[in-house]
Design an enzyme around this catalytic site. Structure first.
Site, PDB file in Angstrom:
ATOM      1  N   HIS A 176       0.577  -1.061  -0.017  1.00  9.07           N
ATOM      2  CA  HIS A 176      -0.070   0.059   0.087  1.00  9.07           C
ATOM      3  C   HIS A 176       1.161   1.688  -0.109  1.00  9.07           C
ATOM      4  O   HIS A 176       2.077   1.261  -0.054  1.00  9.07           O
ATOM      5  CB  HIS A 176      -1.045  -0.131   1.159  1.00  9.07           C
TER       6      HIS A 176
ATOM      7  N   ASP B 159       0.496   4.783   1.842  1.00  2.00           N
ATOM      8  CA  ASP B 159      -0.284   5.698   2.802  1.00  2.00           C
ATOM      9  C   ASP B 159      -0.811   6.494   2.720  1.00  2.00           C
ATOM     10  O   ASP B 159      -1.187   7.715   2.094  1.00  2.00           O
ATOM     11  CB  ASP B 159       0.674   6.573   3.980  1.00  2.00           C
TER      12      ASP B 159
ATOM     13  N   HIS C  36       4.703   0.168  -0.012  1.00  2.00           N
ATOM     14  CA  HIS C  36       5.781  -0.595   1.586  1.00  2.00           C
ATOM     15  C   HIS C  36       4.822  -2.090   1.958  1.00  2.00           C
ATOM     16  O   HIS C  36       3.400  -1.674   1.786  1.00  2.00           O
ATOM     17  CB  HIS C  36       6.037   0.590   2.555  1.00  2.00           C
TER      18      HIS C  36
ATOM     19  N   ARG D 268       4.587   6.635  14.362  1.00  2.00           N
ATOM     20  CA  ARG D 268       4.815   7.139  13.101  1.00  2.00           C
ATOM     21  C   ARG D 268       4.310   8.428  12.748  1.00  2.00           C
ATOM     22  O   ARG D 268       3.298   8.607  13.226  1.00  2.00           O
ATOM     23  CB  ARG D 268       3.802   6.350  11.620  1.00  2.00           C
TER      24      ARG D 268
END
Ligand code: SIN
Length: 271
Positions: free
Chosen positions: A96, A98, A245, A260
């Site tokens: 995917h 983000d 990623h 994150r």
């Protein structure tokens, strides 16, 4: 600052930079250039508070609030990336980009891993979407040019993570199937299996066949990828405009923990 490539076309380890200290202009420009050149930067042995992590993010723009952080019970600018033996899923365990359901998806994300699984494992794969585009035939590139796809937050956040949507639902937006990176000017493939529901102006069968081909190309071409093996206190900063990623959940029943920060892009993805 030392730059050691992970592969010839994607990913580099950066040594000799302390991200907890204020960055002078020369160091910031060096990191920015390396980010554009390598798309995935790995900084080892960083000792960062949440504020220092966020300060580094703010050097690149406004911090992003993840759509699943809508409960308001924590720090909206920090997304916890936590998997334990009791987790029903691990976030990002599939290819995917983000939050492409947003109108302005993050330009980049900085994941700071503090706890790695005692068993080993828990690496993250990254894939280069410039190369994914460049490997297509000229005929396929011509066909994709001008197509627009729909990216729907309900697919991962409700479908996979079973979260309760905010009022009005999760975001859903359209983006070009082939985008141009706003800083490098390079073309790249911009569909992902996390969020892309369909390609507009095709029949459902055509959209399904084309998306299946493109997502299969991304998922089954090892040459597109680099792999980050985390150590405690590694921060990886990826360019979310030109990479995908995949977090690998191969460490059950062990745990992994990180935080994150993502940075909102200044511009919408554009052809
Ligand atoms: C994500 O940001 O998708 C999670 C990546 C990871 O846990 O390695």
């Amino acid at each position: 600052m030392e730059i050691t490539p992970l592969t010839p076309h994607l990913g580099a380890e950066i040594r000799g930079v302390d991200l907890s200290a204020p960055l002078d202009n020369e160091t910031f420009s060096g990191i920015h250039q390396a980010f554009l050149d390598w798309s995935v930067l790995v900084f080892r042995d960083q000792d960062l508070s949440r504020d220092q992590h966020k300060d580094f993010g703010r050097k690149f723009g406004k911090l992003h609030t993840h759509p699943m952080n809508h409960q308001g019970d924590g720090d909206d600018e920090i997304l916890l990336v936590k998997t334990t033996k009791d987790s029903a899923y691990t976030a990002g365990n599939g290819w995917h980009t983000d939050v492409t359901c947003d109108e302005y998806p993050p330009m980049g994300s900085m994941l700071y891993i503090k706890e790695v699984p005692g068993s080993g494992g828990g690496d993250t794969l990254y894939a280069n979407m410039y190369l994914a585009y460049e490997m297509l035939s000229e005929t396929m590139k011509d066909m994709l040019d001008g197509l627009v796809a729909v990216h729907d937050g309900a697919i991962p956040y409700v479908g996979a993570y079973m979260s309760t949507p905010p009022e009005g639902g999760y975001p859903r937006h359209e983006h070009p199937v082939v985008a141009t990176h706003p800083e490098t000017g390079r073309k790249l493939l911009y569909v992902n299996s996390g969020f892309t529901s369909h390609i507009k102006d095709l029949t459902p069968q055509e959209s399904k066949a084309l998306l299946t081909f493109l997502l299969h190309h991304i998922a089954t071409t090892p040459r597109l990828t680099c792999r980050v093996a985390w150590e405690p206190n590694t921060l990886t900063f990826w360019d979310n405009r030109c990479t995908q990623h995949h977090a690998i959940w191969d460490y059950y029943p062990n745990s992994r923990y990180g935080e994150r920060v993502s940075i909102v892009a200044a511009e919408r993805p554009a052809a």
